[in-house]
Design an enzyme around this catalytic site. Structure first.
Site: not given
Lengths: 330, 106
Positions: A146, A149-150
């Site tokens: 992701c 997300c990261d």
């Protein structure tokens, strides 16, 4: 428990499942949506769009909309018309007799937790992983599926994206906001991503391509210290000194639950037709779980609408729906 | 008690002074899975008030603490007990699974 039998249960809560819920709820079918349980490895309530940022191609949003925001809106709209949404994971289904049985929680208890005359399967697809031991060990420590997300945690670093499709290009482009350099590792010498995404990626100064290579190992004990790649023709190995690896090599449909009960193709995608019908009468499928061709939010939503209409007509033809209820004016 | 907010500035003091274990939720506005687990954490905080505390740390506004604990993926939950990090949970999980993982602290 006869009073606990629903007209319709929808499994899944991406664009397909929630659109089916909106239509079924508006047809007074009081659908139960089992949306899944948040997990980084299996379920993703809200579907794959929960892991994206800007959605630029969903019609109606001139300036685009954030994926999670779009899905929260779908969910709110379904709830507004009376869809009941249950945050749980389905662990077993029994499609051998009607009403169909659906289990959440312990799959070994004899009685299903929910039953319904009609079932809509909208369980979608999930990211494929490389299948390396090190990959699993280093998830959350430099290995990610992701980017949105990261990516933030890789500011100023050199990272790698593996894959050659649209999602790989999307991840790579997104990651250039943070990373100093993004290397796209692809096993062929050309991309299968759409033209527009290819052009964007190839024009970006921060992105470079490592063609004809596959990832054979991820290096590092507690965090990613490099990625070992192998040339697909020569077999020659080399190490990319990256601190992050983002995996975007494709998708796998979430159909394990239905194995042996619903017809699927060699890759596990449910087979539908005519319309959204599966091989079991009363079970309909929509969205990515039955579509490996288009895989768009709008096509998933469209097929979710089709599934709700197909299910309503089928229920009506069987007389399962209260005779006093007039046919829905969609 | 509901979830509280923790920052780079307040982190050390809050962790050191807490009587009960503190679950720090490293999150951000742009993270979909973080939003999915937020209501679950609110529930856990309310249902286990007095036994465990849940503190939310926004990684955009508080990069120091995120860096210090080498957070590289969100959502990440780190459980602190007696001022020390004891357990780390990475990725979104359902309520049942979260409670199971946190059982030793609650």
């Amino acid at each position: 428990m006869d009073d606990d039998i629903r007209e319709i249960i929808i499994i899944g809560s991406g664009p397909a499942g929630l659109t089916a819920a909106i239509y079924a709820a508006r047809a007074n079918l009081a659908p139960l949506v089992i949306e899944g349980e948040p997990s980084s490895t299996s379920d993703q309530p809200g579907g794959q769009l929960m892991l994206t940022t800007e959605v630029e191609n969903y019609p109606g949003f001139v300036e685009g909309i954030m994926g999670p925001e779009l899905m929260m809106a779908f969910r709110g709209q379904a709830a507004r018309f009376g869809a009941e949404i249950l945050t749980a994971r389905v662990t077993r289904v029994d499609l051998s007799e009607r009403p169909f049985g659906v289990w959440v929680g312990d799959p070994d208890v004899p009685a299903p937790t929910h039953r319904a005359h009609a079932l809509i399967v909208a369980t979608g697809a999930r990211s494929l992983m490389l299948g390396l031991e090190a990959e699993e060990r280093l998830i959350g420590h430099g290995v990610s599926t992701c980017a949105t997300c990261d990516g933030f945690f890789f500011r100023g670093q050199h990272i790698a994206v593996v894959g050659g499709g649209d999602s790989a290009m999307e991840e790579a482009l997104f990651l250039t906001k943070f990373a100093e350099k993004v290397t796209v590792i692809h096993r062929r010498d050309e991309l299968r991503a759409s033209k527009i995404m290819q052009e964007r990626a190839q024009k970006n100064d921060k992105i470079e391509f490592c063609w004809n290579h596959v990832v054979v190992d991820v290096l590092g004990d507690t965090k990613v210290e490099g990625v070992e790649v192998e040339h697909v023709h020569t077999g020659e190995r080399s190490t990319l000194p990256v601190t992050g690896l983002f995996v975007a090599i494709g998708h796998r449909p979430n159909t394990d639950l239905f194995r042996g009960q619903l017809d699927m193709d060699a890759n596990g995608y449910l087979i539908t037709g005519p319309g959204t019908r599966t091989n079991v009468e009363g079970v309909f499928a929509c969205g990515d779980v039955q579509d490996h061709t288009y895989r768009q939010a709008i096509t998933a939503a469209g097929s979710g609408c089709m599934a709700a209409i197909d299910a309503e007509r089928w229920l009506e033809s069987r007389g399962d729906i209260d005779a006093q209820r007039t046919a829905t004016n969609w | 008690m509901a979830t509280t907010t923790i920052t780079d500035a307040t982190f050390d003091e809050e962790i050191a002074s807490a009587q009960e274990p503190v679950v720090v939720d490293f999150w951000a506005e742009w993270c979909g899975p973080c939003k999915m687990i937020a209501p679950i954490l609110d529930e856990i905080a309310a249902e286990h008030a007095g036994r465990v505390r849940v503190a939310k740390l926004n990684v955009d506004d508080n990069p120091e603490t995120a860096r210090r604990f080498e957070v590289m993926s969100i959502p990440t939950l780190i459980v602190f007990k007696d001022g020390e990090p004891k357990k780390r949970l990475i990725g979104a999980k359902g309520k049942g699974q979260l409670l199971e993982e946190l059982a030793e602290f609650i």
